[in-house]
Design an enzyme around this catalytic site. Structure first.
Site, short mmCIF file in Angstrom:
data_model
loop_
_atom_site.label_atom_id
_atom_site.label_comp_id
_atom_site.label_asym_id
_atom_site.label_seq_id
_atom_site.Cartn_x
_atom_site.Cartn_y
_atom_site.Cartn_z
N HIS A 65 2.45 -11.88 70.69
CA HIS A 65 1.65 -12.48 71.77
C HIS A 65 1.30 -11.48 72.86
O HIS A 65 0.50 -11.79 73.75
CB HIS A 65 2.36 -13.71 72.36
CG HIS A 65 3.51 -13.43 73.27
ND1 HIS A 65 4.82 -13.42 72.84
CD2 HIS A 65 3.55 -13.17 74.60
CE1 HIS A 65 5.61 -13.17 73.87
NE2 HIS A 65 4.87 -13.01 74.94
N ASP B 235 6.43 -14.00 65.90
CA ASP B 235 6.07 -13.31 67.13
C ASP B 235 6.58 -11.86 67.13
O ASP B 235 7.49 -11.50 67.88
CB ASP B 235 6.61 -14.08 68.34
CG ASP B 235 5.98 -13.65 69.65
OD1 ASP B 235 4.97 -12.92 69.61
OD2 ASP B 235 6.49 -14.06 70.71
N GLN C 222 9.42 -13.37 82.88
CA GLN C 222 8.05 -12.91 82.73
C GLN C 222 8.00 -11.39 82.91
O GLN C 222 8.55 -10.84 83.86
CB GLN C 222 7.13 -13.59 83.75
CG GLN C 222 6.66 -14.97 83.32
CD GLN C 222 7.78 -15.98 83.26
OE1 GLN C 222 8.57 -16.09 84.19
NE2 GLN C 222 7.86 -16.73 82.18
N GLY C 223 7.34 -10.71 81.98
CA GLY C 223 7.28 -9.26 81.98
C GLY C 223 8.25 -8.62 81.01
O GLY C 223 8.17 -7.42 80.77
N ASP C 224 9.17 -9.41 80.46
CA ASP C 224 10.13 -8.89 79.48
C ASP C 224 9.69 -9.13 78.05
O ASP C 224 10.32 -8.63 77.10
CB ASP C 224 11.51 -9.53 79.69
CG ASP C 224 12.18 -9.07 80.98
OD1 ASP C 224 12.05 -7.87 81.32
OD2 ASP C 224 12.83 -9.90 81.64
N SER C 225 8.62 -9.90 77.84
CA SER C 225 8.14 -10.20 76.49
C SER C 225 8.03 -8.93 75.65
O SER C 225 7.56 -7.88 76.12
CB SER C 225 6.76 -10.86 76.54
OG SER C 225 6.86 -12.24 76.71
#
Length: 256
Positions: free
Chosen positions: A66, A111, A200-203
């Site tokens: 993603h 993913d 958020q930002g660690d994906s």
């Protein structure tokens, strides 16, 4: 609806803010984490679209599907490697030249993706992927430059934390994700009380642990979750062992 752990919309502005000399900087990123030391996790990668990744081989970065677009030529991504401080003058940067996204990815499972670098990042340790389920339980390490709290912004320094395995049955219970977890290829980790989590930002970043030889091995890829560090809402990770063969085949096709 899956709640991805990316900062795509705000990343460019955040990078600009991080580059301002003398700007105040927070000391946390992974929620509930502590600062990693230089060289502690040399395989960690920061990607310019607002995601993390792990160095799979000197010229390939393993991340989340993603985080990237469709499979094909892509020269727009910058990978930052070799540092815990994104502002360090010692950082290594590489541009991408190709993206491989998991075949059949549609936003529901599968993913994972590989980013090929235009030139290899030599001299850095890579992170092997788990090829069996032997390491898919226990306590895991998470690390990233993502938000320190739900709704927060990317951080300058790499943070680390540990989180325990949560069984598929527990994670899919009514009090947690109520059947949303794809048990065959997703893995949950976190505390029932919350407080420690990716955000958020660690994906795309890795979840990893020690193997039988005391070496790091990657067991998960940061994928999604309901908010960050909420009670009864552990992080959800791509189960790397399920896809290890497909990842290896794709890596071989990309010259990695």
């Amino acid at each position: 609806m899956r709640r991805w752990r990316t900062l795509l919309a705000t990343f460019a502005a955040l990078v600009t803010a991080l580059a301002v000399p003398g700007a105040a900087q927070a000391d946390t990123s992974v929620v509930g984490g502590t600062r990693a030391t230089q060289g502690e996790f040399p395989f960690m990668v920061r990607l310019s679209m607002g995601c993390g990744g792990a160095l799979y081989s000197p010229n390939l970065v393993l991340t989340a599907a993603h985080c990237v677009g469709a499979t094909g030529t892509n020269t727009s991504i910058t990978a930052t490697l070799g540092v815990v401080d994104l502002n360090s003058t010692s950082k290594i940067t590489r541009k991408s030249n190709y993206v491989y996204r998991a075949p059949g990815y549609n936003g529901n499972g599968k993913d994972w993706a590989l980013i090929r670098l235009a030139s290899p990042a030599t001299g850095l340790a890579t992170l092997p992927t788990a090829s069996t389920t032997a390491y898919d339980t226990g306590t895991f390490t998470i690390a990233g430059w993502g938000a320190a709290s739900e709704g927060g912004s990317q951080q300058r320094y790499l943070l680390k934390a540990t989180v325990p395995f949560v069984s598929d049955t527990t994670c899919n219970s009514a009090s947690m994700y109520n059947g949303e977890i794809i048990a065959s290829n997703e893995i949950c980790a976190g505390y029932a009380a919350g407080g420690t989590d990716t955000c958020q930002g660690d994906s795309g970043g890795p979840m990893f642990r020690r193997d039988a030889a005391n070496a790091w091995v990657q067991v998960g890829i940061v994928s999604w979750g309901d908010g960050c560090a909420r009670p009864n809402k552990p992080g959800v990770y791509t189960q790397v062992s399920y896809f290890s063969s497909a990842i290896a085949t794709a890596a071989s096709s990309l010259g990695g």
